[in-house]
Design a protein around this motif. Sequence first.
Motif, PDB file in Angstrom:
ATOM      1  N   GLY A  63       0.946  -0.857  -0.080  1.00 31.99           N
ATOM      2  CA  GLY A  63       0.204   0.393  -0.503  1.00 31.99           C
ATOM      3  C   GLY A  63       0.961   1.513   0.091  1.00 31.99           C
ATOM      4  O   GLY A  63       2.261   1.133   0.118  1.00 31.99           O
ATOM      5  N   TYR A  64       0.227   2.101   0.128  1.00 31.35           N
ATOM      6  CA  TYR A  64       0.904   3.767   0.096  1.00 31.35           C
ATOM      7  C   TYR A  64       0.553   4.537   0.395  1.00 31.35           C
ATOM      8  O   TYR A  64      -1.091   4.445   0.960  1.00 31.35           O
ATOM      9  N   GLY A  67      -1.361  -8.328  -7.721  1.00 31.82           N
ATOM     10  CA  GLY A  67      -2.692  -7.595  -7.189  1.00 31.82           C
ATOM     11  C   GLY A  67      -1.738  -7.138  -6.403  1.00 31.82           C
ATOM     12  O   GLY A  67      -0.142  -7.292  -6.136  1.00 31.82           O
ATOM     13  N   GLY A  68      -2.496  -6.388  -5.048  1.00 28.50           N
ATOM     14  CA  GLY A  68      -2.204  -5.511  -4.391  1.00 28.50           C
ATOM     15  C   GLY A  68      -3.477  -5.040  -3.080  1.00 28.50           C
ATOM     16  O   GLY A  68      -4.605  -6.145  -3.313  1.00 28.50           O
ATOM     17  N   MET A  69      -3.141  -4.582  -2.958  1.00 22.13           N
ATOM     18  CA  MET A  69      -4.086  -4.032  -1.304  1.00 22.13           C
ATOM     19  C   MET A  69      -4.273  -1.740  -1.646  1.00 22.13           C
ATOM     20  O   MET A  69      -2.703  -1.347  -1.457  1.00 22.13           O
ATOM     21  N   SER A  70      -5.488  -1.679  -1.041  1.00 16.43           N
ATOM     22  CA  SER A  70      -5.596  -0.365  -1.478  1.00 16.43           C
ATOM     23  C   SER A  70      -4.417   0.237  -3.040  1.00 16.43           C
ATOM     24  O   SER A  70      -4.778   0.421  -3.564  1.00 16.43           O
ATOM     25  N   GLY A  71      -3.716   1.122  -2.499  1.00 13.25           N
ATOM     26  CA  GLY A  71      -3.242   1.919  -3.070  1.00 13.25           C
ATOM     27  C   GLY A  71      -2.335   0.766  -4.023  1.00 13.25           C
ATOM     28  O   GLY A  71      -2.266   1.062  -4.866  1.00 13.25           O
ATOM     29  N   ALA A  96      -2.825 -12.320 -16.414  1.00 12.82           N
ATOM     30  CA  ALA A  96      -3.966 -12.536 -17.031  1.00 12.82           C
ATOM     31  C   ALA A  96      -5.219 -12.057 -15.888  1.00 12.82           C
ATOM     32  O   ALA A  96      -6.056 -13.104 -16.319  1.00 12.82           O
ATOM     33  N   THR A  97      -4.788 -12.679 -14.927  1.00 12.64           N
ATOM     34  CA  THR A  97      -5.561 -12.276 -14.189  1.00 12.64           C
ATOM     35  C   THR A  97      -5.021 -11.363 -12.817  1.00 12.64           C
ATOM     36  O   THR A  97      -4.128 -10.902 -12.815  1.00 12.64           O
ATOM     37  N   LEU A  98      -6.192 -10.432 -12.353  1.00 16.42           N
ATOM     38  CA  LEU A  98      -5.586  -9.320 -11.386  1.00 16.42           C
ATOM     39  C   LEU A  98      -6.822  -9.398 -10.105  1.00 16.42           C
ATOM     40  O   LEU A  98      -7.764 -10.788 -10.281  1.00 16.42           O
ATOM     41  N   VAL A  99      -5.433  -9.730  -8.642  1.00 15.63           N
ATOM     42  CA  VAL A  99      -6.151 -10.056  -7.278  1.00 15.63           C
ATOM     43  C   VAL A  99      -5.959  -9.275  -6.574  1.00 15.63           C
ATOM     44  O   VAL A  99      -5.563  -9.013  -6.501  1.00 15.63           O
ATOM     45  N   ILE A 100      -7.035  -8.355  -6.539  1.00 18.46           N
ATOM     46  CA  ILE A 100      -7.076  -6.776  -5.733  1.00 18.46           C
ATOM     47  C   ILE A 100      -8.053  -6.950  -4.205  1.00 18.46           C
ATOM     48  O   ILE A 100      -9.166  -7.408  -4.632  1.00 18.46           O
TER      49      ILE A 100
END
Length: 396
Positions: A177-178, A263-267, A284-288
């Motif tokens: 995150g940021y 993927g990532g969290m928040s920012g 091909a896949t995004l996990v957010i």
Amino acid sequence: MTPHAAASDPVLPPDITAHARDLGPLESPLIWLTAAGAAVAVLAVTIALAHHRRARRWGTAGAVTLFLVAAVTAVNGYVGYVRTPDDLRRLFERGSGAADAVGMLLDDGIDEPDAAPDSAAAPHPGPASSSDHIDVLSLPDPAHAVPSGENYVILPPGYTDPANAARRYPVVYLIHGYPYGGPLDWLTSGAAPDTLRSLETEHVIAPMITVSVDLTAGTPSKDWEGVDVPGGPQLETYLAKTVVPAVDHRYRTIPDRRHRALGGMSGGGFAALNTGLHHLDEFATLVIALPYDDLNNSIGILDGHAGAIATNTPRRYLPTMAFPQPIAVMLAVGTGAPTDVATARRIADALHRRGQEAVVHSEHGFNHTWHTARATLPYLLAFADEHFRPTNIPAS
């Protein structure tokens, strides 16, 4: 364009999901309640002994200190940033001077990540057997104004076993995150190693490599949002064109888009969405977790560049975006953060209208915190795993 069939939310073993929701020892409300109670007690004694100057001075200092401890630990209990003493040690070690000295005192000397080989052509050495083996892959990239990059590579059990010498693995990239985030966060606050171990042990997912990416550009306090900043660090390009090729070169990955998730969290979730949509040829896949689709208060980093703002605002470009290659997206939120829920549904709806696969996973009562990111990580990794392997082939 015909809408894609709705994606499914993975169903996971209850023990895995319960463990992901658990509080760490330093997140317990007993800590701040005890500190607050002690502060009240000290304050009461101080008032009773107010006629004693020394007792008044020391009692006031003690009460203030305990109230501060109560406040800090209460905030931490809510946010879920520091779970364990090891998390606390890593946090201190990020600082300098006295803070770093405290971190060194807390260091037990075990479970430290190993530096990756300096030579890009060198194979990963590793121990004879690998369980939660973590490399530090240092990838400074001055050409893209990225002065440092300590990327953490979590290798699956058995990676270095001779029997697996020819085996290749899919890769999940996770962004912190940021602001004030960093690549260690997914190893500590996000509990990625524990989650991977539990999912792999129960054969929910097949073994995978996971990379916690450093998109701080050497300045964690800056709200970079993982974008290519005009006149500044080119963080999106650094991730897609420096980190990904380096990981594919140094580790036994399956180097194609279908076996690569971001993927990532928040920012970091914004960075994953924006970068993933810009680089359909890479992911091909995004996990957010905790998603958002515009820069909001972080827009200042683009210094008013209208073109850069439009390019980095998925809320604007996603409704008319062309998808020469399909993408699957999972968006994880806590129901205690209504804005996150509305944003996730808006992103999912926009993707569905463009014929893409998207699913929203909700955790009841959770908020925009690391608690939610940690609790939803098993679902995000399971979703990625489902899209790494051919349909109907179970993990083993």
